[in-house]
Design a protein around this motif. Structure first.
Motif, mmCIF file in Angstrom:
data_model
loop_
_atom_site.group_PDB
_atom_site.id
_atom_site.type_symbol
_atom_site.label_atom_id
_atom_site.label_comp_id
_atom_site.label_asym_id
_atom_site.label_seq_id
_atom_site.Cartn_x
_atom_site.Cartn_y
_atom_site.Cartn_z
ATOM 1 N N PRO A 1 1.132 -5.690 2.330
ATOM 2 C CA PRO A 1 2.211 -6.666 1.426
ATOM 3 C C PRO A 1 2.556 -5.796 0.231
ATOM 4 N N ALA A 2 3.278 -4.809 0.175
ATOM 5 C CA ALA A 2 4.066 -4.165 -0.698
ATOM 6 C C ALA A 2 5.353 -4.776 -1.375
ATOM 7 N N PHE A 3 5.609 -4.213 -2.576
ATOM 8 C CA PHE A 3 6.906 -4.645 -3.245
ATOM 9 C C PHE A 3 6.929 -6.074 -3.458
ATOM 10 N N ARG A 4 7.683 -6.750 -2.867
ATOM 11 C CA ARG A 4 8.176 -8.318 -3.154
ATOM 12 C C ARG A 4 7.299 -9.230 -2.072
ATOM 13 N N ALA A 5 6.549 -8.643 -1.195
ATOM 14 C CA ALA A 5 5.995 -9.461 0.079
ATOM 15 C C ALA A 5 5.335 -10.384 -0.393
ATOM 16 N N ALA A 6 4.643 -10.334 -1.590
ATOM 17 C CA ALA A 6 3.762 -11.666 -2.027
ATOM 18 C C ALA A 6 4.679 -12.917 -2.389
ATOM 19 N N GLU A 7 5.984 -12.653 -2.454
ATOM 20 C CA GLU A 7 6.562 -13.644 -2.609
ATOM 21 C C GLU A 7 7.003 -14.646 -1.135
ATOM 22 N N TYR A 8 6.691 -13.948 -0.199
ATOM 23 C CA TYR A 8 6.589 -14.715 0.978
ATOM 24 C C TYR A 8 5.282 -14.830 1.694
ATOM 25 N N ILE A 9 5.025 -15.990 2.034
ATOM 26 C CA ILE A 9 3.899 -16.662 2.445
ATOM 27 C C ILE A 9 3.232 -15.752 3.864
ATOM 28 N N LYS A 10 4.143 -15.622 4.685
ATOM 29 C CA LYS A 10 4.003 -15.094 6.071
ATOM 30 C C LYS A 10 4.076 -13.435 6.051
ATOM 31 N N LEU A 11 4.439 -12.938 4.712
ATOM 32 C CA LEU A 11 4.112 -11.525 4.436
ATOM 33 C C LEU A 11 2.994 -11.128 3.552
ATOM 34 N N SER A 12 2.425 -11.988 2.884
ATOM 35 C CA SER A 12 1.298 -11.930 1.989
ATOM 36 C C SER A 12 0.220 -11.337 2.515
#
Length: 318
Positions: A259-270
């Motif tokens: 989970p790089a960059f802005r991934a933490a903003e999306y639950i499924k990408l975090s």
């Protein structure tokens, strides 16, 4: 062969002569005057911006080989992946503007350093400039294969102009669902554009060909990044590859998502990809008869960066 390729590049340069005055070389079709100083979606202007270049040893084995792939990382991108691992230059636009002549010199330098190929990373928005640089470089002796290393958000008609010029295509098939492509990469109709472009790449380059040292000479390798929670829809992409392009197609199944960059903003990408999720992808490939290519080690902390065994561990890559 070199003379023939130079003539093809000259024809391509004629086709793209005024492309930067009304830029429509990717699916965005922004229509902006980049030569006049107006940037479109990708934020790139006329002069190519390069983040770095080097002999790269972290690509698939036939690309990196023993001496490295002559990799040129271009800044900017025509996608906005929330999880981009190269965000500092793809999204934050870091890098140095250069000239077409300097780009040609870099290509020749990488060849001089013994690299197996020229690996153009995220080249889509600089295709006309790359072609101009290739003409200069080939007239000065550039002779190693050209690798087109792309996220796969391409226009088939742009790829068609590269027939006989690009030797090895290394595209992503990132999504099999347009809604996910739009949500996580702001890429409208990614699936249709991607598959059409990959079909064109396959028609040009065909099945991967390697020399006696297993170094790639020509062909197609499709990369599939496994993204958590099934977002990449890798199984559907594998099914498409097997049925449309054939089970002898070379693929690269990648477990390196984190989970790089802005991934933490999306639950499924975090979170990273799990070992079970990645194993399912590998099993699907094998079940479809897609045994040519490479897998990475199962996910671990830190996530793997280098390519490991063949898809079929007891098999041999032909």
């Amino acid at each position: 062969m070199a003379t023939e390729k130079i003539e093809l590049i000259k024809k391509a340069n004629t086709i793209f002569r005024d492309a930067m005055r009304n830029c429509r070389i990717c699916p965005r079709r922004c229509g902006v005057d980049r030569a006049g100083g107006t940037a479109g979606y990708c934020r790139a202007l006329y002069n190519p911006r390069i983040y770095s270049y080097m002999p790269h040893h972290g690509e698939e084995p036939p690309i990196s080989g023993t001496k490295g792939s002559g990799t040129i990382f271009f800044s900017h991108c025509n996608m906005k992946c929330a999880y981009c691992q190269n965000y500092d230059f793809s999204q934050m636009d870091k890098g140095e503007d250069t000239t077409i002549e300097e780009l040609a010199r870099i290509m020749l330098e990488l060849q001089g350093r013994g690299c197996h190929n020229i690996n153009l990373v995220t080249p889509t928005h600089y295709v006309p400039q790359i072609l101009m640089a290739l003409e200069i470089a080939m007239k000065s002796g550039l002779s190693i294969p050209i690798v087109y290393n792309t996220s796969g958000y391409e226009l088939a008609e742009t790829i068609a102009v590269l027939r006989g010029i690009v030797d090895i295509y290394l595209p992503d098939m990132r999504y099999s669902d347009n809604a996910d492509a739009k949500l996580y990469s702001d890429a409208e109709r990614y699936v249709e554009f991607n598959r059409s472009a990959v079909n064109e790449m396959h028609s040009q380059a065909g099945r991967l060909k390697m020399d006696d040292s297993s170094i790639a000479l020509k062909g197609l390798i499709i990369r599939l990044l496994a993204i958590p929670n099934g977002i990449s829809g890798t199984g559907l992409s594998l099914n498409y590859i097997s049925k449309k392009l054939g089970p002898d197609t070379y693929i690269s199944l990648m477990s390196q998502y984190y989970p790089a960059f802005r991934a933490a903003e999306y639950i499924k990408l975090s979170r990273g990809i799990s070992a079970a999720e990645y194993k399912n992808v590998v099993d699907e490939a094998v079940g479809l008869g897609l045994n040519n290519g490479w897998i990475q080690k199962e996910p671990e902390k830190p996530n793997p960066k280098y390519f490991g065994t063949n898809i079929k561990p007891k098999g041999r890559v032909h």
